[in-house]
Design a protein around this motif. Sequence first.
Motif, mmCIF file in Angstrom:
data_model
loop_
_atom_site.group_PDB
_atom_site.id
_atom_site.type_symbol
_atom_site.label_atom_id
_atom_site.label_comp_id
_atom_site.label_asym_id
_atom_site.label_seq_id
_atom_site.Cartn_x
_atom_site.Cartn_y
_atom_site.Cartn_z
ATOM 1 N N VAL B 222 0.817 -1.265 -0.099
ATOM 2 C CA VAL B 222 0.012 -0.005 -0.017
ATOM 3 C C VAL B 222 0.900 1.221 0.186
ATOM 4 C CG1 VAL B 222 -1.776 1.456 1.119
ATOM 5 C CG2 VAL B 222 -1.887 -1.160 1.027
ATOM 6 N N VAL B 223 2.108 1.209 0.628
ATOM 7 C CA VAL B 223 2.631 2.488 1.010
ATOM 8 C C VAL B 223 3.269 2.720 -0.459
ATOM 9 C CG1 VAL B 223 4.870 3.365 1.987
ATOM 10 C CG2 VAL B 223 3.478 2.111 3.323
ATOM 11 N N ARG B 224 3.937 1.595 -1.175
ATOM 12 C CA ARG B 224 4.416 1.774 -2.529
ATOM 13 C C ARG B 224 3.395 2.311 -3.455
ATOM 14 N NH1 ARG B 224 4.278 -1.439 -6.959
ATOM 15 N NH2 ARG B 224 6.501 -1.295 -8.609
ATOM 16 N N SER B 225 2.240 1.566 -3.490
ATOM 17 C CA SER B 225 1.232 2.162 -4.599
ATOM 18 C C SER B 225 0.747 3.618 -4.267
ATOM 19 C CB SER B 225 0.162 1.322 -4.662
ATOM 20 O OG SER B 225 -0.608 1.155 -3.721
ATOM 21 N N SER B 226 0.732 4.076 -2.908
ATOM 22 C CA SER B 226 0.185 5.404 -2.584
ATOM 23 C C SER B 226 1.566 6.440 -2.656
ATOM 24 C CB SER B 226 -0.481 5.706 -1.485
ATOM 25 O OG SER B 226 0.399 4.808 -0.296
ATOM 26 N N MET B 227 2.498 5.982 -2.526
ATOM 27 C CA MET B 227 3.629 6.564 -2.695
ATOM 28 C C MET B 227 3.885 7.037 -4.227
ATOM 29 S SD MET B 227 5.550 8.036 -0.629
ATOM 30 C CE MET B 227 7.261 8.393 -1.116
ATOM 31 N N LEU B 228 3.695 6.200 -5.233
ATOM 32 C CA LEU B 228 3.832 5.992 -6.770
ATOM 33 C C LEU B 228 2.760 7.249 -7.228
ATOM 34 C CD1 LEU B 228 4.231 2.561 -7.991
ATOM 35 C CD2 LEU B 228 5.948 4.292 -7.986
ATOM 36 N N GLU B 229 1.765 7.168 -6.569
ATOM 37 C CA GLU B 229 0.441 8.123 -7.020
ATOM 38 C C GLU B 229 0.947 9.727 -6.664
ATOM 39 O OE1 GLU B 229 -3.776 7.700 -5.713
ATOM 40 O OE2 GLU B 229 -3.240 5.886 -6.630
ATOM 41 N N VAL B 230 1.286 9.659 -5.278
ATOM 42 C CA VAL B 230 1.661 10.958 -4.854
ATOM 43 C C VAL B 230 2.972 11.458 -5.421
ATOM 44 C CG1 VAL B 230 2.435 12.127 -2.790
ATOM 45 C CG2 VAL B 230 0.806 10.510 -2.589
ATOM 46 N N LEU B 231 3.956 10.815 -5.748
ATOM 47 C CA LEU B 231 5.005 11.261 -6.631
ATOM 48 C C LEU B 231 4.734 11.737 -7.708
ATOM 49 C CD1 LEU B 231 7.849 8.566 -5.488
ATOM 50 C CD2 LEU B 231 7.730 10.920 -5.035
ATOM 51 N N ARG B 232 3.448 11.387 -8.516
ATOM 52 C CA ARG B 232 3.062 11.894 -9.715
ATOM 53 C C ARG B 232 2.372 13.201 -9.644
ATOM 54 N NH1 ARG B 232 0.627 6.803 -11.176
ATOM 55 N NH2 ARG B 232 2.428 5.466 -11.307
ATOM 56 N N THR B 233 1.946 13.759 -8.542
ATOM 57 C CA THR B 233 1.212 15.036 -8.328
ATOM 58 C C THR B 233 1.691 16.271 -8.805
ATOM 59 O OG1 THR B 233 1.698 15.075 -6.175
ATOM 60 C CG2 THR B 233 -0.226 13.851 -6.694
ATOM 61 N N ASP B 234 1.173 17.236 -8.978
ATOM 62 C CA ASP B 234 1.681 18.527 -9.497
ATOM 63 C C ASP B 234 2.575 19.064 -8.358
ATOM 64 O OD1 ASP B 234 0.599 18.115 -11.651
ATOM 65 O OD2 ASP B 234 -1.224 19.527 -11.358
ATOM 66 N N TYR B 235 2.084 19.027 -6.887
ATOM 67 C CA TYR B 235 2.843 19.514 -5.657
ATOM 68 C C TYR B 235 4.098 19.099 -5.597
ATOM 69 C CZ TYR B 235 0.620 15.829 -2.871
ATOM 70 O OH TYR B 235 0.249 14.903 -2.494
ATOM 71 N N VAL B 236 4.316 17.755 -5.913
ATOM 72 C CA VAL B 236 5.890 16.930 -6.122
ATOM 73 C C VAL B 236 6.475 17.663 -6.931
ATOM 74 C CG1 VAL B 236 6.966 15.106 -6.159
ATOM 75 C CG2 VAL B 236 4.940 15.079 -4.772
ATOM 76 N N LEU B 237 5.919 17.727 -8.178
ATOM 77 C CA LEU B 237 6.559 18.533 -9.315
ATOM 78 C C LEU B 237 6.986 19.677 -9.046
ATOM 79 C CD1 LEU B 237 7.224 17.630 -12.322
ATOM 80 C CD2 LEU B 237 5.390 19.027 -13.005
ATOM 81 N N LEU B 238 6.144 20.505 -8.317
ATOM 82 C CA LEU B 238 6.328 22.020 -7.907
ATOM 83 C C LEU B 238 7.732 22.073 -6.943
ATOM 84 C CD1 LEU B 238 5.563 25.086 -7.913
ATOM 85 C CD2 LEU B 238 4.347 24.578 -5.856
ATOM 86 N N ALA B 239 7.490 20.990 -5.925
ATOM 87 C CA ALA B 239 8.589 21.031 -4.895
ATOM 88 C C ALA B 239 10.192 20.778 -5.684
ATOM 89 C CB ALA B 239 8.307 19.988 -3.884
ATOM 90 N N ARG B 240 9.973 19.868 -6.646
ATOM 91 C CA ARG B 240 11.024 19.579 -7.328
ATOM 92 C C ARG B 240 11.570 20.694 -7.981
ATOM 93 N NH1 ARG B 240 9.830 13.705 -8.557
ATOM 94 N NH2 ARG B 240 10.873 12.625 -6.882
ATOM 95 N N ALA B 241 10.599 21.357 -8.647
ATOM 96 C CA ALA B 241 10.926 22.464 -9.492
ATOM 97 C C ALA B 241 11.664 23.879 -8.807
ATOM 98 C CB ALA B 241 9.847 23.091 -10.321
ATOM 99 N N LYS B 242 11.357 23.749 -7.547
ATOM 100 C CA LYS B 242 11.675 24.773 -6.461
ATOM 101 C C LYS B 242 12.964 24.421 -6.101
ATOM 102 C CE LYS B 242 8.776 24.770 -3.330
ATOM 103 N NZ LYS B 242 7.983 25.253 -2.091
ATOM 104 N N GLY B 243 13.561 23.442 -6.443
ATOM 105 C CA GLY B 243 14.764 22.928 -5.829
ATOM 106 C C GLY B 243 14.760 22.347 -4.564
ATOM 107 N N VAL B 244 13.804 21.986 -4.018
ATOM 108 C CA VAL B 244 13.957 21.019 -2.751
ATOM 109 C C VAL B 244 14.606 19.948 -2.890
ATOM 110 C CG1 VAL B 244 12.440 20.172 -0.942
ATOM 111 C CG2 VAL B 244 11.469 22.220 -2.476
#
Lengths: 307, 336
Positions: B222-244
């Motif tokens: 469950v952790v794996r599948s929900s992490m996979l889902e969350v890692l694809r979201t825009d806010y994770v993309l945004l955090a990466r783009a911000k250079g976090v």
Amino acid sequence: MQELPVTLERHRSTWDFTRLQLQMSLRNLGIFLRRLARHPSAVIGAVVILVYVVAAVFAPWVAPHPPDKVRLGQRLQPPTWTGEFPLGTDQLGRDILSRIIYGARVSLLVGLLTIVISVVVGTGLGTLAGYFRGPFDEVMSRFADLLLAFPYLIFAIGAMAMIGPGFWNLIWALSFKGWVEFYRLARAEVMSEKTREYVEAARALGRSHAAIIVSEILPNIVHSILVLGTLRMGNMIVMESSLSFLGLGIPPRIPAWGSMVNDGHSHMLVAWWLSTMPGLALVVLVLSINLVGEALRDLLDPRLKVD
Amino acid sequence: MRGVRILERVLAALPIMVGIAIVVFAFMRFMPGDPVDIMIGEAGGVSEAEIEMLRAQFHLDKPLPVQLALYLGRLARGDLGYSIFRSRPVIDVIAETIPATVELAVFSMLFALVVALPIGVVSAVRQYSLLDRASMAGAFLGISMPAFWLGIICIIVFSLHLGWFPTSGRIAYGLEPRTITGLFVLDAVITGNLAALWDALRHLVLPSVTLGAGVAAVVARVVRSSMLEVLRTDYVLLARAKGVAEASVVIRHALRNALIPTVTVVGLQVGTLLGGNMIVETIFGWPGLGRLVVDAIFARDYPLVQGSVMVYALTFVLVNLATDVLYTYLNPKISL
């Protein structure tokens, strides 16, 4: 193109239509099987299940020895792989391989029967509740919630403690709670299918509720039920063997994997194979069923992939 | 709003609890013979008059609805009946075994989470890597493996052959720490009894691993599948783009959100833990509620069996209630 099915139904005779349907479903089956073949783990799983089924059905011919032949002179013989007792003998000198082969009958039969009963009862009640709603749905859904409040194994152990060991008692105890998941799935699916246009169209054509349920809605939800049924079959087999392990499932005179593991529990200091071998047979079967179930889910119903 | 939702959940759990009591009562009535027959079955040589007296004493001469009402009334007062085999109130017998069972359950859950969370996270971050494939194969095996077999294999390998862990029991005889909470590990820490602590932990390893393995497998998936889902979201993309920093993205941004569905699953897995508890306690001779129930079944001590099933089912309802409440705190969308 989209109007085609309706015109087909109007202009062709029933026989032509049935033949067409049959041809189409055969072609779909072919496509489906080819897709399934791309999941090698599922193919392996299916082959293993087939081997178990064949061994169980033809047990008297496949098993090298009668399963309950006691040989007090040859007690606790270790596995020899190629010898007379490939997987060794138990505390009464009975051949473990033969007992495992006969034990497969119990596991497969209990798994199959409880799932079939659960699917039929659960899907039937769930379809009626989801289609007609009303007080029937209220009562059944409350009852389902109530059964869900019991952890499965606790419920089964409690029930078997009250009604005693036995094959049909076991089927009854496991199915009594088993239908609930299928009820909830069928009810939810029917409620969402009922709002679709094809159901409205069928009603506008004047078809009866029974006809709509059986020939319109059920074919569209059957794949989800099939996937869940396969995935739950492994659970049922584990549950049966857990109960037999505790001495609450199958009566001791019938060879069953759970009670064989339990026999080995008291001899594990001197004979590791007594518990290990039947347990291994169980794990391989459940693993194979789950492999097939997960492949079916990926192919037929990816939405169920929530765990 | 949050308060209302919690209250709603509590109120919804109450009829379920009453329903559980009714189901257990119904089972008791469906079985052949009544409690008096069973009590006499052991003794024999009892006169008709005495049987009638016993029936009256247990209210078995009254109509079923009255019996049910009396039964529910007794339950509300915490009276679970009288153990035939132990000749003591069921609630007292059960209460004695609770610390052992709680200790095992807590350590099993700890084991499951400590193994499953990192595996689930790393498998999602490195999807399709060798590590991901190996851990998911392991998790798949864990789901298909019955606890009773895993436990026996563990004993054969780690106790009998390697001699690393004891085969059964909670602690070596004579090492028990002074009772404060009843949880040996906690009591040993409080009293500073290191010998007891070491021995109690050694006894806990195999049962906890056996009981926790199935839970760990489900949670890791469950952790794996929900992490996979969350890692694809825009806010994770945004955090990466911000250079976090990547570690911060994974843990602060992704994991926190992936934990929301995980909490529900962990709550439901407590059901697996409760059921497996009977099996694991039987294999490892663990003196808890699970073994008590199995012993009671073979002693035909029905009041004790019913009382224990009630306790198990009520625990499950309460745990899921607690999960629901926790969920409202974790998921900010609900509090709006």
